[in-house]
Design a protein around this motif. Sequence first.
Motif, PDB file in Angstrom:
ATOM      1  N   UNK A  18       0.817  -1.201   0.000  1.00  0.00           N
ATOM      2  CA  UNK A  18       0.000   0.000   0.000  1.00  0.00           C
ATOM      3  C   UNK A  18       0.860   1.265   0.000  1.00  0.00           C
ATOM      4  N   UNK A  19       1.846   1.312  -0.834  1.00  0.00           N
ATOM      5  CA  UNK A  19       2.658   2.520  -0.968  1.00  0.00           C
ATOM      6  C   UNK A  19       3.663   2.726   0.148  1.00  0.00           C
ATOM      7  N   UNK A  20       3.679   1.826   1.111  1.00  0.00           N
ATOM      8  CA  UNK A  20       4.651   1.945   2.200  1.00  0.00           C
ATOM      9  C   UNK A  20       5.535   0.703   2.208  1.00  0.00           C
ATOM     10  N   UNK A  21       6.446   0.630   3.161  1.00  0.00           N
ATOM     11  CA  UNK A  21       7.323  -0.528   3.254  1.00  0.00           C
ATOM     12  C   UNK A  21       7.098  -1.253   4.570  1.00  0.00           C
ATOM     13  N   UNK A  22       7.091  -2.570   4.495  1.00  0.00           N
ATOM     14  CA  UNK A  22       7.014  -3.393   5.698  1.00  0.00           C
ATOM     15  C   UNK A  22       8.393  -4.017   5.890  1.00  0.00           C
ATOM     16  N   UNK A  23       8.981  -3.779   7.059  1.00  0.00           N
ATOM     17  CA  UNK A  23      10.344  -4.257   7.291  1.00  0.00           C
ATOM     18  C   UNK A  23      10.318  -5.558   8.079  1.00  0.00           C
TER      19      UNK A  23
END
Length: 314
Positions: free
Chosen positions: A120-125
């Motif tokens: 969704x346009x972000x990053x999951x680390x």
Amino acid sequence: MGPPRHTTGVRPPAEAIASLAGIVAAIAFVILIGVEGALAYAAWRFRASRAEGVPAQIYGHTRLEILWTVAPLGVLAVVFVLMLGTMSEIGASVPANGPAALRIGAVGHQWWWEYRYPRDGAEVVGANELHIPVGLAVDLELGSNDVIHSFWVPELGGKIDMIPGRTNVLRLYASRAGVYVGQCAEFCGLEHAWMRITVVAQPADEFRRWLDAEATPRATPAGAAAEGERLFSAKVCASCHTIRGTSAVALAAPDLTHVGSRLTLGAGVLRNNDAAMRAWIADTQSIKPGALMPPVPLSDAELDALTAYLRSLR
Ligand code: CUA
């Protein structure tokens, strides 16, 4: 649980490479026997006790010179052709054309792995355990935080270096669900051997659910785990690690938001369970000497609370 087989009729890259290596070793063995046999025969046949004066002195032998130029050339040509075949086979086992279904960032650290998933346009680390969907081409954007590492999961694709200051792209493809193992393939310091790679390949919908869970902040802990969360911030832990949803937001060490759900600890050095988690926190240096996690003096009760907390982070 062993790595699953490909079902596409194409051998996994590791098998193709291993069989090529076997053929090259066989050729080398034949040459070894020929050369060493000739040497042993000459040493025996022309030994000093059988000397019959000075042997004939030969300077230049055109046919021999041509032979030992052409023969190695022939051997190398055969190996070259076999290698081209293997390379195209590896290419066929990893869909090479078209855009990847997913691009995941992978960063090498001394001595662990960081993964960055787009969502969704972000990053999951995440850290140390890469999840990918089955049956879709995934491009890894490889980078490094410190020295040169190399990302290699033989069952899923090729091997490419992770170089500080540049981005290399490696395409992975899993045709079957399962857990695949790999290894950092470039010597990168003391714990190079314990930069194991774990890849969990899941059906696309399962992967999506996993990513949704990975994206959520930690669940508010209760009981001993709540005390563990307090200690995590009060002790030195929070100055290196992130646990999303808490005040721990440092990026020097693996993101621990969902560490309890991972299969291993310390980039593969321990299977993840209560005892392993406790041992890891209590004395990291005896388990993974040189790891950048410093010793932290903790009482038994504090260890229990931190263990309960970290294990609760599913
Ligand atoms: Cu990282 Cu070797």
